[in-house]
Design a protein around this motif. Structure first.
Motif, PDB file in Angstrom:
ATOM      1  N   TYR A 375       6.213  -0.320  -9.049  1.00 25.24           N
ATOM      2  CA  TYR A 375       6.084   0.552  -7.873  1.00 25.24           C
ATOM      3  C   TYR A 375       5.326  -0.155  -6.743  1.00 25.24           C
ATOM      4  CZ  TYR A 375       7.806   4.841 -10.212  1.00 25.24           C
ATOM      5  OH  TYR A 375       8.580   5.794 -10.829  1.00 25.24           O
ATOM      6  N   GLU A 376       4.253  -0.856  -7.104  1.00 30.69           N
ATOM      7  CA  GLU A 376       3.475  -1.582  -6.077  1.00 30.69           C
ATOM      8  C   GLU A 376       4.338  -2.630  -5.378  1.00 30.69           C
ATOM      9  OE1 GLU A 376      -0.037  -2.991  -8.081  1.00 30.69           O
ATOM     10  OE2 GLU A 376      -1.077  -1.065  -7.871  1.00 30.69           O
ATOM     11  N   VAL A 406       9.721   9.414  -6.161  1.00 29.05           N
ATOM     12  CA  VAL A 406       9.001   9.692  -4.917  1.00 29.05           C
ATOM     13  C   VAL A 406       8.813  11.188  -4.726  1.00 29.05           C
ATOM     14  CG1 VAL A 406      10.006   7.634  -3.855  1.00 29.05           C
ATOM     15  CG2 VAL A 406      11.020   9.851  -3.400  1.00 29.05           C
ATOM     16  N   LYS A 407       7.886  11.545  -3.816  1.00 22.97           N
ATOM     17  CA  LYS A 407       7.693  12.971  -3.516  1.00 22.97           C
ATOM     18  C   LYS A 407       7.339  13.151  -2.048  1.00 22.97           C
ATOM     19  CE  LYS A 407       2.776  13.426  -4.746  1.00 22.97           C
ATOM     20  NZ  LYS A 407       1.832  14.058  -5.665  1.00 22.97           N
ATOM     21  N   LYS A 425       2.802   4.776  -0.284  1.00 28.57           N
ATOM     22  CA  LYS A 425       1.638   4.566  -1.170  1.00 28.57           C
ATOM     23  C   LYS A 425       1.826   5.308  -2.483  1.00 28.57           C
ATOM     24  CE  LYS A 425      -1.331   8.413   0.114  1.00 28.57           C
ATOM     25  NZ  LYS A 425      -2.650   8.855  -0.083  1.00 28.57           N
ATOM     26  N   ILE A 426       1.080   4.873  -3.486  1.00 31.37           N
ATOM     27  CA  ILE A 426       1.175   5.519  -4.804  1.00 31.37           C
ATOM     28  C   ILE A 426       0.078   6.573  -4.905  1.00 31.37           C
ATOM     29  CG2 ILE A 426       1.160   5.160  -7.309  1.00 31.37           C
ATOM     30  CD1 ILE A 426       1.971   2.223  -6.742  1.00 31.37           C
ATOM     31  N   VAL A 432       5.271   8.034  -5.918  1.00 31.96           N
ATOM     32  CA  VAL A 432       5.144   7.329  -4.639  1.00 31.96           C
ATOM     33  C   VAL A 432       5.360   8.274  -3.456  1.00 31.96           C
ATOM     34  CG1 VAL A 432       6.028   5.396  -3.263  1.00 31.96           C
ATOM     35  CG2 VAL A 432       5.897   5.192  -5.753  1.00 31.96           C
ATOM     36  N   ARG A 433       4.482   8.181  -2.480  1.00 39.48           N
ATOM     37  CA  ARG A 433       4.642   8.906  -1.204  1.00 39.48           C
ATOM     38  C   ARG A 433       5.606   8.117  -0.323  1.00 39.48           C
ATOM     39  NH1 ARG A 433       1.510  13.529   0.462  1.00 39.48           N
ATOM     40  NH2 ARG A 433      -0.018  13.918  -1.150  1.00 39.48           N
ATOM     41  N   MET A 434       6.185   8.818   0.674  1.00 37.12           N
ATOM     42  CA  MET A 434       7.228   8.187   1.477  1.00 37.12           C
ATOM     43  C   MET A 434       7.224   8.716   2.897  1.00 37.12           C
ATOM     44  SD  MET A 434      10.281  10.636   0.376  1.00 37.12           S
ATOM     45  CE  MET A 434      10.480  10.974   2.095  1.00 37.12           C
TER      46      MET A 434
END
Length: 441
Positions: A375-376, A406-407, A425-426, A432-434
């Motif tokens: 994810y990073e 993602v959310k 960001k996680i 993960v945010r988007m």
């Protein structure tokens, strides 16, 4: 006259989900109304799994649940466990009908009156008779559909009961798979997951005809041309059957996504030989390296079994270090459990349950680390996300093409839609945010 109500519960794999949907449609064709398993129904159908001990226990829980909702309901068990242990399921309190591998698709023929039986009635073939193919796909349950392309398995892995539960390897005709894919595409479903028992073996005909009419690569190439499908995903595929040509095709494909799930089972060649797997770890490394070469951003998932008979601490550490050094994205960890009528159940060197549990915990920890690192590596990249249909604590979730979860704050208009996003960001929960790359109308 009021319609009779039928409810379904599926245990186990994606293949079972696709078959449950097909069975459900046969009930609807006969005039039944499908309701949720949580609702009062006249018939409850439980599609069983035999891969883990847990699935056996879960079956009994769902029979109890059905009986609690309606103690006069007719309860039918179908699927793998029903094929392997029909008498055992028939003896479970509340079960009226048990159907094996070939009978499950004709379930409505067996339901004449819905009166409860003192003992479950069993209709189960010898597994050698499971030599015909029934095409299946699931729709209406999720934002993606599971499309069955193959059934059964000719492999003789020493821990596995699936060949006993599902019979020989056989495939759907290419034109039928394409017809089903077109039907799915008309239902506004954005993603299809190809499923089967051993899908890389696709092409073996019906009735034990071992001549390959078409290869898995040809199947993938033809599906890529079907109009109206945004995404195609290959579910689990054996490393020895995942050819370089397929990997290369996926890397340039219009619809196939960069996500592979490849069973490893052990990182020790000694244990792979005892399992009668058809490759050694070096082949597995080659496959991962090939994927990374042509799709550096691909998601690679791995199945691994801990506690197989004869697995010493040294063997386990070999697996642990092999996976730690390999550029993979997540693990599905299975704790070995003895299954009747398998070679492994009779092997020496039984690993104590507490050791199995400890090894499982170590690999689950490694999986968390691997997923986090993957994810990073994706932060700051632009991807496409397909949003799912559930409101989870004020958020809507989805998956990118390369399977990053993602959310974003809940918005019902996003359900079952695809959007270009940037991964930012996680969050603390590991999701993960988007940010959207386009303006939402």
């Amino acid at each position: 006259m009021e319609k009779k109500k039928v409810a379904f519960y599926t245990l186990g794999c994606k293949l079972n989900f696709s078959e449950t949907s097909t069975i459900a449609r046969s009930f609807q064709d006969e005039g039944f109304e499908r309701v949720d398993f949580e609702e009062v129904a006249d018939i409850y159908v439980i599609n069983t799994c035999s891969v883990t001990e847990n699935a056996d226990k879960q079956f009994k829980q769902y029979v109890k649940k059905a009986m609690k909702l309606n103690d006069k309901a007719f309860v039918a068990a179908v699927g793998c466990y029903a094929q392997l242990k029909p008498e055992e399921l028939a003896a479970v309190d509340g079960v009226d009908l048990v159907l094996g591998a070939t009978e499950k698709f004709k379930i409505t023929d067996y339901i004449n009156d819905l009166s409860k039986n003192d003992m479950g009635e069993v209709h189960s073939c010898e597994i050698a008779e499971a030599d015909f193919y029934v095409g299946s796909y699931s729709i209406g349950d999720r934002t993606r559909a599971f499309l069955k392309v193959q059934d059964g398995c000719d492999y003789k892995c020493t821990y596995c009961t699936i060949p006993l539960a599902r019979g020989i390897s056989r495939s759907d005709a290419l034109e039928n798979v394409l017809k089903n894919a077109k039907e799915i595409s008309k239902q506004n479903i954005k993603e299809i997951v190809l499923t089967g028992v051993n899908i890389g073996d696709y092409g073996k005909g019906e009735f034990g005809n071992k001549k390959h009419e078409h290869t898995f690569l040809e199947l993938v190439q033809e599906l890529d041309k079907v109009e109206g499908i945004e995404r195609l995903r290959i579910s689990s595929i054996e490393p020895n059957l995942l050819r370089n040509e397929t990997i290369e095709f996926v890397s340039q494909s219009r619809t196939f996504v960069p996500h592979f799930h490849i069973p490893l089972q052990s990182g020790s060649n000694d244990i792979l030989k005892k399992m009668k797997r058809r490759y050694l770890r070096e082949v597995y490394t080659e496959r991962v390296n090939k994927i990374r070469e042509v799709m550096p951003h691909a998601c690679i998932g791995v199945d691994v079994i801990v506690g197989f008979p004869g697995e010493t601490d040294a063997h386990f550490l070999e697996t642990y270090h092999f996976l730690n050094d390999l550029d993979i994205s997540y693990l599905h960890v299975f704790t070995y459990s003895e299954r009747d009528n398998t070679e492994a159940a009779l092997m020496d060197g039984v690993v104590p349950a507490n050791v199995r549990a400890k090894r499982s915990k170590m690999l689950r920890g490694l999986s968390v680390k691997k997923r986090r690192a993957f994810y990073e590596s994706q932060l700051g990249t632009s991807r496409t996300v397909l949003f799912e249909g559930e409101n989870k604590e004020g958020y809507i979730h989805g998956f990118t093409e390369n399977y990053v979860k993602v959310k974003t704050p809940w918005n019902p208009e996003l359900v079952n839609s695809l959007h270009g996003i940037t991964l930012t960001k996680i969050d603390e929960d590991g999701i993960v945010r988007m940010e959207f790359n386009e303006v939402l109308v």
